[in-house]
Design an enzyme around this catalytic site. Sequence first.
Site, PDB file in Angstrom:
ATOM      1  N   TRP A 102       7.793  10.156  23.122  1.00 26.34           N
ATOM      2  CA  TRP A 102       8.575  10.363  21.889  1.00 26.34           C
ATOM      3  C   TRP A 102       9.992  10.796  22.219  1.00 26.34           C
ATOM      4  CZ3 TRP A 102       6.849   7.653  18.248  1.00 26.34           C
ATOM      5  CH2 TRP A 102       5.469   7.527  17.997  1.00 26.34           C
ATOM      6  N   ASP A 172      11.932  17.862  17.653  1.00 29.45           N
ATOM      7  CA  ASP A 172      10.913  17.032  17.020  1.00 29.45           C
ATOM      8  C   ASP A 172       9.607  17.823  17.082  1.00 29.45           C
ATOM      9  OD1 ASP A 172       8.975  15.220  16.296  1.00 29.45           O
ATOM     10  OD2 ASP A 172       9.535  13.680  17.767  1.00 29.45           O
ATOM     11  N   LYS A 196       0.535  14.691  10.931  1.00 31.80           N
ATOM     12  CA  LYS A 196      -0.278  15.444  11.893  1.00 31.80           C
ATOM     13  C   LYS A 196      -0.721  16.775  11.288  1.00 31.80           C
ATOM     14  CE  LYS A 196       1.536  12.353  14.912  1.00 31.80           C
ATOM     15  NZ  LYS A 196       2.846  11.820  15.258  1.00 31.80           N
TER      16      LYS A 196
END
Length: 367
Positions: A102, A172, A196
């Site tokens: 990511w 993030d 999530k």
Amino acid sequence: MKRTRNFNAGPAALPLEVLQRAQNEWLNIEDSGMSVMELSHRSAEFEKIHNRAIQSLKELMDIPENYEVLLLQGGASLQFSMIPMNLLPEGKRADYILTGSWSEKALKEAKKVGETAVVASSKDDKYTFIPKVEDIKLNEDAAYLHITSNNTIYGTQWKDFPQTGRVPLVADMSSDILSKKIDVSKFGIIYAGAQKNLGPSGITVVIIRKDLITDNDSIPSMLNYSIHAKNNSLYNTPPTLAIYLLSLVLEWAKEQGGVGKIAENNEEKAKVIYDAIDGSDGFYKGHAQPDSRSLMNITFTLPSEEAESQFLKEVKQAGFVGLNGHRSIGGCRASIYNAVPLSHCQELADFMKKFQEAFKAKEAQIS
Ligand SMILES: *Cc1c(COP(=O)(O)O)cnc(C)c1O
């Protein structure tokens, strides 16, 4: 009622209480005689839900007054572009720390917008660890430093964060927001896709320090933090159903006792599974170095491909879902976000022990 033991990495398990409340309110929300999806996003009923979501997040994370909470679309992935578009002017450089796929993707998008530099990386060690905070050397006038607080695919997590002084720290937090207490005032921006720890997909939370929101007409309106901030994230039609579900998850989190209590539960849950790995005499091998282990995504391998595929097959038959590692790295992964109960983690740990015994016994028989 059948309720699957869900270890999906995202979209992931939601609290049963949230789903039941949504079911109860499905046909008649706020006594409107309509479902939440049928409300105008300009109606008083929806505005109440929208503002309740923002207010609950502020309470739960203790977000200071000088921060704005934005509810946007496009996932965490769109933030990879919006952050440099809004925060990286010409002549400046943005620093990135690479701790997994990511962060690589975030960097890739930033490169399309401006100058970047990688100031630390664990790529050469297969992203098995988080770089030491003391070793990070920032460019003193960097536009910002970007990190990924929890690496969903590799299963590593920052335990403490770099001190960046005047340089805004951008994180993030898609896969660990609301999983433990953090000091929001240490960050310039925190962002997270909801699917999530916060709710369903389709909504992205951006917590941004107000002085980082600047007017810039050259940025397309929908990608412009300033436009969204001025319109309380109601510039265009928002994903009303997702925002409603986010508001319910946040209320559930408060009912759990807040982030402190949730963090305690998460530590207990992760310990159960890491103990199964550490107590297996090397049969299960954790991907992450112990001091970088994630409490949200537990990644591990077995001694052979044969053992691994056998494990994944049997664990699925036993009613556990989502234990395959990410398609890019393979292996196994148990994602144990806030809504995954301790009992499911214990049952998984028990299954792992039994599988190991049975596998060893069969091997002994053959040889
Ligand atoms: C899941 C995830 C993303 C991608 O989120 P989307 O909402 O699908 O764009 C980005 N970063 C991290 C750390 C993630 O876990």
